[in-house]
Write a protein that holds these residues in place. Structure first.
Motif, PDB file in Angstrom:
ATOM      1  N   VAL A  88      40.309  43.346  41.202  1.00  0.00           N
ATOM      2  CA  VAL A  88      40.027  42.269  42.150  1.00  0.00           C
ATOM      3  C   VAL A  88      40.397  40.960  41.454  1.00  0.00           C
ATOM      4  N   TYR A  89      41.207  40.157  42.128  1.00  0.00           N
ATOM      5  CA  TYR A  89      41.703  38.918  41.552  1.00  0.00           C
ATOM      6  C   TYR A  89      41.036  37.726  42.234  1.00  0.00           C
ATOM      7  N   PHE A  90      40.518  36.844  41.408  1.00  0.00           N
ATOM      8  CA  PHE A  90      39.859  35.644  41.919  1.00  0.00           C
ATOM      9  C   PHE A  90      40.594  34.399  41.440  1.00  0.00           C
ATOM     10  N   CYS A  91      40.717  33.476  42.350  1.00  0.00           N
ATOM     11  CA  CYS A  91      41.217  32.153  42.033  1.00  0.00           C
ATOM     12  C   CYS A  91      40.021  31.211  41.986  1.00  0.00           C
ATOM     13  N   ALA A  92      40.103  30.207  41.134  1.00  0.00           N
ATOM     14  CA  ALA A  92      39.029  29.225  41.042  1.00  0.00           C
ATOM     15  C   ALA A  92      39.614  27.852  40.763  1.00  0.00           C
ATOM     16  N   ILE A  93      38.854  26.826  41.134  1.00  0.00           N
ATOM     17  CA  ILE A  93      39.196  25.466  40.770  1.00  0.00           C
ATOM     18  C   ILE A  93      38.039  24.859  40.007  1.00  0.00           C
TER      19      ILE A  93
END
Lengths: 113, 111
Positions: A88-93
């Motif tokens: 599972v790939y998560f993007c974050a800022i």
């Protein structure tokens, strides 16, 4: 959700095929991150970006590349997907100013068969 | 290797009880953060404690930090079924704009 979207949300692909995941933000944040999450490993940083065309490697960058041609978009590419990249790939800022808090997208579930 | 290691890996309690989870880390930090992740969702930031702070509160959350022992604890008081989630600590070193996450504690609150 800090205006972060990820696409696609789910993808099944075959070994050896290229895959690109997209992260889009609407709030003009400078720092963006790609993580993968696997059982027993928590979240591990793949790559991150500190501005347009400015990127750096994380803990598990082998087999991945990234690009950021616009502030709002951060792309993660698997040049030739392998089964070990099923995750599972998560993007974050990162929040603006002097804050360190990160805000996450909803995730992309990738299965490589 | 992971910077933060949570303990226990899993915790099951009754509604109304307090839940305590611990995080140990290895290197110097600027701050330590706790996040919550509900099943199938992204992480949500809960609270941040800076390296010069020893304790911080936010609602039913209490975080402590002991930099001499390189450890932190998260206390959730009067737990609710809605607190069922995984909890992660994340450490931010002084010289970088990224954090390192631990492996998480899975909390189950039984109604």
């Amino acid at each position: 959700d800090a205006g972060i979207t990820q696409s696609p949300r789910h993808k099944v692909t075959e070994t050896g095929t290229p895959v690109t995941l997209r992260c889009h933000q609407t709030e003009n944040h400078r720092y963006m991150y790609w993580y993968r999450q696997d059982p027993g490993h928590g979240l591990r940083l793949i790559h991150y970006s500190y501005g347009v065309k400015d990127t750096d490697k994380g803990e598990v960058s082998d087999g991945y590349s990234v690009s950021r041609s616009k502030t709002e978009d951060f792309l993660l590419t698997l040049e030739s997907a392998t089964s070990s990249q099923t995750s599972v790939y998560f993007c974050a800022i990162k929040g603006g100013g002097l804050t360190y808090e990160q805000y996450f997208g909803p995730g992309t579930r990738l299965t490589v068969t | 290797s992971q910077q933060g290691e949570e303990d226990p890996q899993a915790l099951s309690i009754q509604e109304g009880e307090n839940a305590t989870m611990n995080c140990s880390y290895k290197t110097s930090i600027n701050n330590l953060q706790w996040y919550r992740q509900n099943s199938g969702r992204g992480l949500v930031h809960l609270i941040l404690i800076r390296s010069n702070e020893r304790e911080k509160h936010s609602g039913r959350l209490r975080v402590t930090l002991d930099t001499s022992k390189k450890s932190s604890s998260l206390l959730i008081t009067a737990s609710r079924a809605a607190d069922t989630a995984s909890y992660f600590c994340a450490t931010a070193p002084p010289w970088e704009q990224k954090v390192t996450f631990g492996t998480g504690t899975k909390l189950q609150v039984i109604p």
